[in-house]
Structures are given as C-alpha cells and as structure tokens.
Design a protein around this motif. Structure first.
Motif, mmCIF file in Angstrom:
data_model
loop_
_atom_site.group_PDB
_atom_site.id
_atom_site.type_symbol
_atom_site.label_atom_id
_atom_site.label_comp_id
_atom_site.label_asym_id
_atom_site.label_seq_id
_atom_site.Cartn_x
_atom_site.Cartn_y
_atom_site.Cartn_z
ATOM 1 N N LEU A 54 0.829 -1.206 0.000
ATOM 2 C CA LEU A 54 0.000 0.000 0.000
ATOM 3 C C LEU A 54 0.868 1.263 0.000
ATOM 4 C CD1 LEU A 54 -2.866 1.154 0.133
ATOM 5 C CD2 LEU A 54 -2.705 1.055 2.627
ATOM 6 N N VAL A 55 1.909 1.272 0.822
ATOM 7 C CA VAL A 55 2.800 2.441 0.870
ATOM 8 C C VAL A 55 3.520 2.620 -0.464
ATOM 9 C CG1 VAL A 55 4.857 3.421 1.954
ATOM 10 C CG2 VAL A 55 3.107 2.342 3.370
ATOM 11 N N ARG A 56 3.945 1.518 -1.060
ATOM 12 C CA ARG A 56 4.625 1.605 -2.366
ATOM 13 C C ARG A 56 3.700 2.237 -3.403
ATOM 14 N NH1 ARG A 56 4.194 -1.123 -6.782
ATOM 15 N NH2 ARG A 56 3.088 -2.915 -5.888
ATOM 16 N N ILE A 66 5.790 4.075 -6.600
ATOM 17 C CA ILE A 66 7.013 3.337 -6.944
ATOM 18 C C ILE A 66 6.636 2.009 -7.592
ATOM 19 C CG2 ILE A 66 9.158 2.340 -6.070
ATOM 20 C CD1 ILE A 66 8.960 4.219 -3.686
ATOM 21 N N LYS A 67 7.228 1.698 -8.720
ATOM 22 C CA LYS A 67 6.945 0.456 -9.421
ATOM 23 C C LYS A 67 7.649 -0.719 -8.740
ATOM 24 C CE LYS A 67 6.437 2.652 -13.972
ATOM 25 N NZ LYS A 67 6.970 2.713 -15.345
ATOM 26 N N VAL A 68 7.072 -1.903 -8.918
ATOM 27 C CA VAL A 68 7.659 -3.121 -8.342
ATOM 28 C C VAL A 68 9.089 -3.303 -8.854
ATOM 29 C CG1 VAL A 68 7.508 -5.635 -8.303
ATOM 30 C CG2 VAL A 68 5.449 -4.267 -7.991
ATOM 31 N N GLN A 69 9.295 -3.037 -10.155
ATOM 32 C CA GLN A 69 10.634 -3.191 -10.737
ATOM 33 C C GLN A 69 11.651 -2.274 -10.059
ATOM 34 O OE1 GLN A 69 7.757 -2.784 -12.273
ATOM 35 N NE2 GLN A 69 7.710 -3.639 -14.354
ATOM 36 N N ASP A 70 11.223 -1.051 -9.747
ATOM 37 C CA ASP A 70 12.135 -0.110 -9.086
ATOM 38 C C ASP A 70 12.439 -0.557 -7.660
ATOM 39 O OD1 ASP A 70 12.249 1.530 -11.311
ATOM 40 O OD2 ASP A 70 10.533 2.742 -10.694
ATOM 41 N N MET A 71 11.432 -1.070 -6.956
ATOM 42 C CA MET A 71 11.665 -1.564 -5.599
ATOM 43 C C MET A 71 12.658 -2.723 -5.616
ATOM 44 S SD MET A 71 10.189 0.107 -3.176
ATOM 45 C CE MET A 71 10.420 -1.115 -1.889
ATOM 46 N N ALA A 72 12.489 -3.632 -6.572
ATOM 47 C CA ALA A 72 13.397 -4.770 -6.663
ATOM 48 C C ALA A 72 14.822 -4.300 -6.924
ATOM 49 C CB ALA A 72 12.930 -5.713 -7.770
ATOM 50 N N ARG A 73 14.966 -3.338 -7.828
ATOM 51 C CA ARG A 73 16.309 -2.829 -8.150
ATOM 52 C C ARG A 73 16.938 -2.123 -6.964
ATOM 53 N NH1 ARG A 73 17.631 2.093 -9.446
ATOM 54 N NH2 ARG A 73 15.466 2.688 -9.859
ATOM 55 N N ARG A 74 16.165 -1.272 -6.293
ATOM 56 C CA ARG A 74 16.719 -0.458 -5.208
ATOM 57 C C ARG A 74 17.000 -1.276 -3.939
ATOM 58 N NH1 ARG A 74 12.876 4.780 -5.051
ATOM 59 N NH2 ARG A 74 14.322 5.389 -3.387
ATOM 60 N N THR A 75 16.277 -2.378 -3.757
ATOM 61 C CA THR A 75 16.523 -3.227 -2.593
ATOM 62 C C THR A 75 17.527 -4.334 -2.874
ATOM 63 O OG1 THR A 75 14.634 -4.630 -3.175
ATOM 64 C CG2 THR A 75 14.229 -2.829 -1.609
ATOM 65 N N GLY A 76 17.818 -4.563 -4.152
ATOM 66 C CA GLY A 76 18.729 -5.646 -4.502
ATOM 67 C C GLY A 76 18.084 -7.016 -4.411
ATOM 68 N N LEU A 107 15.444 -8.591 4.630
ATOM 69 C CA LEU A 107 14.718 -8.077 3.471
ATOM 70 C C LEU A 107 13.730 -6.987 3.882
ATOM 71 C CD1 LEU A 107 14.002 -11.393 1.521
ATOM 72 C CD2 LEU A 107 15.866 -9.757 1.180
ATOM 73 N N LEU A 108 13.088 -7.166 5.040
ATOM 74 C CA LEU A 108 12.135 -6.167 5.511
ATOM 75 C C LEU A 108 12.818 -4.818 5.704
ATOM 76 C CD1 LEU A 108 9.414 -5.218 6.590
ATOM 77 C CD2 LEU A 108 10.047 -6.168 8.830
ATOM 78 N N PHE A 109 13.987 -4.813 6.336
ATOM 79 C CA PHE A 109 14.656 -3.543 6.590
ATOM 80 C C PHE A 109 15.209 -2.922 5.310
ATOM 81 C CE2 PHE A 109 14.631 -4.958 11.038
ATOM 82 C CZ PHE A 109 14.113 -3.813 11.621
ATOM 83 N N ARG A 110 15.561 -3.757 4.346
ATOM 84 C CA ARG A 110 15.960 -3.198 3.041
ATOM 85 C C ARG A 110 14.792 -2.459 2.399
ATOM 86 N NH1 ARG A 110 19.016 -7.387 -0.848
ATOM 87 N NH2 ARG A 110 19.365 -8.966 0.744
ATOM 88 N N ILE A 111 13.615 -3.076 2.467
ATOM 89 C CA ILE A 111 12.416 -2.476 1.866
ATOM 90 C C ILE A 111 12.009 -1.213 2.623
ATOM 91 C CG2 ILE A 111 9.952 -2.845 1.452
ATOM 92 C CD1 ILE A 111 10.678 -5.843 0.963
ATOM 93 N N LEU A 112 12.018 -1.277 3.956
ATOM 94 C CA LEU A 112 11.657 -0.113 4.765
ATOM 95 C C LEU A 112 12.581 1.057 4.488
ATOM 96 C CD1 LEU A 112 10.877 -1.757 8.228
ATOM 97 C CD2 LEU A 112 9.254 -1.026 6.480
#
Length: 209
Positions: free
Chosen positions: A16-18, A23-33, A53-58
């Motif tokens: 929901l926050v994304r 922010i697109k899913v592809q961008d989240m995947a790239r930015r979080t690695g 993984l949670l803290f990478r996303i946060l």
C-alpha cells in the motif's frame, strides 16, 4: 489467507505504501537488490519476509517498522481472509499521520538555499552545494521516521561520505552564524510542512467520517 497473518499484514502495508508513493515493483526490486520475482512473492505474501529483506524495503520506502506492523497483533488471526487483512491495513493507513519524506526535505533545502535540485544531486563539490547536502542529511537525521541511508541514495552519496559531511557541519555550526541561520530557516520550513500535513491528514479523516 496464509498461516502467517502478521507477515501478510506487513506485506500488504508495504504494498500500500509503495502504491501511495508511486514506486513500481521493478524499481523496488532494483533499489533493494532483491530479484524481481522474489520481491513480487514477498509483497504478495507467498514468501515469508525475513528481517534483512524487511529492513531493506523499509529503508527504500523511508519507513520504520512500527509503520507497517499491526497496531494490535491480535487483529491479524489465522481465521481472517486476505480481504479482511487489507481492510485493517487501509484503516491503519488512514489513521497514520501524514509524514514528511526525504524528497520533501530535499525540496525545502533547495528553496531555503536558493539552489536547484539538479545542482544538489550533481557531482559538483562547490561549497554551497556541499552545505545543502549536509543540511538535508542533518534534517533527515533529526526526523525520527526517516532513513539516512535512503537520503544518501537520493543524494547519490555513500553513507560514510554523508556521515563525514554531518560531522563537519556539526563543527561548523559551533561558530558559523550563516550556517546557523540556514539551519534555523530549514527547521522552520520543515516544522511548517509537518504541521500542514498533520492538519491535512486530520481534515481527510474528518471528511471520511
């Protein structure tokens, strides 16, 4: 609904926050690695969320863990349907105060210092631009829910470099009246923005009722 309702709640909060931030899913995947397929499975609850993984996303979303965790864990029980979890998350999101973002801090620093966002994010080492980056980092550090790591990514600077800039700024503020004035103005603008968002959030909730 899975056997891990808290995990489902956290994943739905992140989704929901994304979406709110555009922010697109592809961008989240790239930015979080995180590989794209794995990220999609995490967000939909098919994979369990590890703390790493949670803290990478946060960090990328500029959130702390309290903002995605159930207000009352007992609300999320194994008997709940996925739609019930989504309704609880959306209700919590409406009650969550509107928070200032790192992006907004960068904008107000540019306004206070009379510089452009493009210049601030450039590779230039000009003194006034370095000051702007340091001020943005300091305001981020002073704002509890924001991540200095995410600010370093926005500025295109290594976290250790940004930390060094903060230490230099702290020393300068002991004697540099001009920098003290800049910081005072930036803090005032940040306080005004925070109050504006707080009032707007309260008005939105009132209208929903």
């Amino acid at each position: 609904m899975s056997d891990h309702p808290v995990n489902d709640y956290v994943c739905e909060s992140i989704r929901l926050v994304r979406l709110e931030k555009g922010i697109k899913v592809q961008d989240m995947a790239r930015r979080t690695g995180i590989p794209l397929g794995s990220y999609s499975c995490l967000e939909t609850g098919r994979y369990r969320m590890s703390l790493d993984l949670l803290f990478r996303i946060l960090c990328v979303l500029g959130l702390n863990i309290e903002q995605t965790w159930p207000y009352r864990v007992e609300e999320a029980s194994p008997e709940m349907t996925a739609e019930q979890v989504r309704r609880i998350v959306r209700r919590a999101a409406r009650d969550r105060p509107a928070l200032v973002t790192n992006e907004e801090i960068l904008s107000l620093v540019c306004t206070c210092l009379g510089i452009t966002r493009k210049d601030l994010l450039s590779d230039s080492r000009q003194r006034h631009l370095a000051e702007g980056r340091a001020l943005a980092a300091l305001l981020c550090k002073e704002t509890p829910h924001l991540s200095l790591l995410e600010m370093s990514r926005l500025l295109g600077r290594h976290p250790s470099s940004l930390s060094h800039s903060l230490r230099r700024l702290s020393r300068r503020l002991q004697w540099d009246q001009r920098m003290k004035l800049h910081l005072k103005n930036c803090r005032a603008e940040l306080a005004a923005l925070t109050e504006k968002k707080r009032k707007g959030n309260g008005r939105d909730r009132g209208e929903e009722r």
